[in-house]
Design an enzyme around this catalytic site. Sequence first.
Site, PDB file in Angstrom:
ATOM      1  N   ARG A  26       0.884  -1.180   0.000  1.00 42.49           N
ATOM      2  CA  ARG A  26       0.000   0.000   0.000  1.00 42.49           C
ATOM      3  C   ARG A  26       0.912   1.217   0.000  1.00 42.49           C
ATOM      4  O   ARG A  26       1.864   1.295   0.783  1.00 42.49           O
ATOM      5  CB  ARG A  26      -0.887   0.027   1.235  1.00 42.49           C
ATOM      6  CG  ARG A  26      -1.548   1.387   1.404  1.00 42.49           C
ATOM      7  CD  ARG A  26      -2.598   1.424   2.463  1.00 42.49           C
ATOM      8  NE  ARG A  26      -3.800   0.715   2.049  1.00 42.49           N
ATOM      9  CZ  ARG A  26      -4.950   0.739   2.732  1.00 42.49           C
ATOM     10  NH1 ARG A  26      -5.039   1.443   3.844  1.00 42.49           N
ATOM     11  NH2 ARG A  26      -5.998   0.073   2.290  1.00 42.49           N
TER      12      ARG A  26
ATOM     13  N   HIS B  96      -8.000  -0.270  -5.659  1.00 38.25           N
ATOM     14  CA  HIS B  96      -7.934  -1.101  -4.448  1.00 38.25           C
ATOM     15  C   HIS B  96      -8.627  -2.429  -4.764  1.00 38.25           C
ATOM     16  O   HIS B  96      -9.738  -2.697  -4.305  1.00 38.25           O
ATOM     17  CB  HIS B  96      -8.639  -0.350  -3.313  1.00 38.25           C
ATOM     18  CG  HIS B  96      -8.332  -0.839  -1.933  1.00 38.25           C
ATOM     19  ND1 HIS B  96      -7.732  -2.052  -1.669  1.00 38.25           N
ATOM     20  CD2 HIS B  96      -8.554  -0.259  -0.715  1.00 38.25           C
ATOM     21  CE1 HIS B  96      -7.605  -2.198  -0.357  1.00 38.25           C
ATOM     22  NE2 HIS B  96      -8.085  -1.118   0.244  1.00 38.25           N
TER      23      HIS B  96
HETATM   24  C1  NCD Z   1     -10.179   2.354   2.333  1.00 35.35           C
HETATM   25  C2  NCD Z   1      -8.834   2.688   1.712  1.00 35.35           C
HETATM   26  O1  NCD Z   1      -7.800   2.605   2.372  1.00 35.35           O
HETATM   27  O2  NCD Z   1      -8.880   3.017   0.536  1.00 35.35           O
HETATM   28  N1  NCD Z   1     -10.100   1.561   3.474  1.00 35.35           N
HETATM   29  C3  NCD Z   1      -9.896   0.210   3.368  1.00 35.35           C
HETATM   30  O3  NCD Z   1      -8.976  -0.271   2.744  1.00 35.35           O
HETATM   31  N2  NCD Z   1     -10.779  -0.580   3.990  1.00 35.35           N
HETATM   32  C4  NCD Z   1     -11.103   3.509   2.454  1.00 35.35           C
HETATM   33  C5  NCD Z   1     -10.672   4.776   3.123  1.00 35.35           C
HETATM   34  O4  NCD Z   1      -9.549   4.940   3.563  1.00 35.35           O
HETATM   35  O5  NCD Z   1     -11.539   5.649   3.213  1.00 35.35           O
END
Ligand code: NCD
Length: 308
Positions: A107, A135
């Site tokens: 990430r 994502h």
């Molecule tokens: C999201 C992300 O990181 O994109 N969260 C996640 O992975 N569950 C949403 C967000 O940060 O709002």
Amino acid sequence: MNFKGRDIVTIKDFKKEEIVKILDVAEEMLPIAHGKEKSNLLQGYIMASLFFEPSTRTRLSFEAAMKRLGGNVIGFAQPGTTSIQKGESLADTIRTAESYCDVIVIRHPKEGSARLAAEFAAVPIINGGDGAGRHPTQCLLDLFTIRREKGGIEGNKIALLGDLKYGRTVHSLAYALSLFKTEMVFIAPSELQMPKEVVEECRKNGAKLSIKNELDDVDGIDVLYVTRIQKERFPDPEEYEKVAGSYRIDMDILKNAKENMIIMHPLPRVNEISPAIDATKHAAYFRQTFNGVPVRMALLALILGVIE
Ligand code: NCD
């Protein structure tokens, strides 16, 4: 269908049949994800989790998925504790991590970073979120949730509400839903509407979709997918202030809701869903959070080639 060794950079990497296959495998993983059955399917395998951005659910559920299948995890959640702090490049960090593991989850705040990592690494790269980009694994667990909660994906009217501009989860989900026979409504203040590129991708796939600036009515909606305003992605804090608090789901909105409408949210929520909703039958977001485990188990097992 062959998943072994593949990178997962965007949901567009998958055909519809492949998505369905992953969801089917995730279904089989449920007893293990719940801890009711034990498994050693990934014994001897190591996953590196490289998180350059905050995360609760994505990182923990990937790690839980790996460990529930008997595998091991290395990695970092705070890049400040690594040689990145000394100026090491992403490419060198990836080359290093890959020599210690079988699969990398990354990430990163920069769009395109997962693609770049995939170019450098011989081991599979899984994108755990690249800036305001994509994502894909969240998308798979969102589809899995819709399927489990509604008995199927097709035939649903699904509203995506909130920060559709910077929210990476909705970019992936909109594309994936356009592969299925669904009806979509994109609801956002005009400053936060879905990027043209995503709308075009969806239309090209023949999606039935409409675009609105306000959630005036939930009448007819089967799935209401709410997102947080991605404050950290605004280049100008004043622009954020203009849209902050522009929508909120509270008990009032539910008056016209279908009996079995579900509310989803990738979480974290800030103030866009009133906590009073949590106790209603509409709230599916915590079950959605759990679904990250079986879906990521399925993906890891398929990519590492221990199941076909
Ligand atoms: C999201 C992300 O990181 O994109 N969260 C996640 O992975 N569950 C949403 C967000 O940060 O709002």
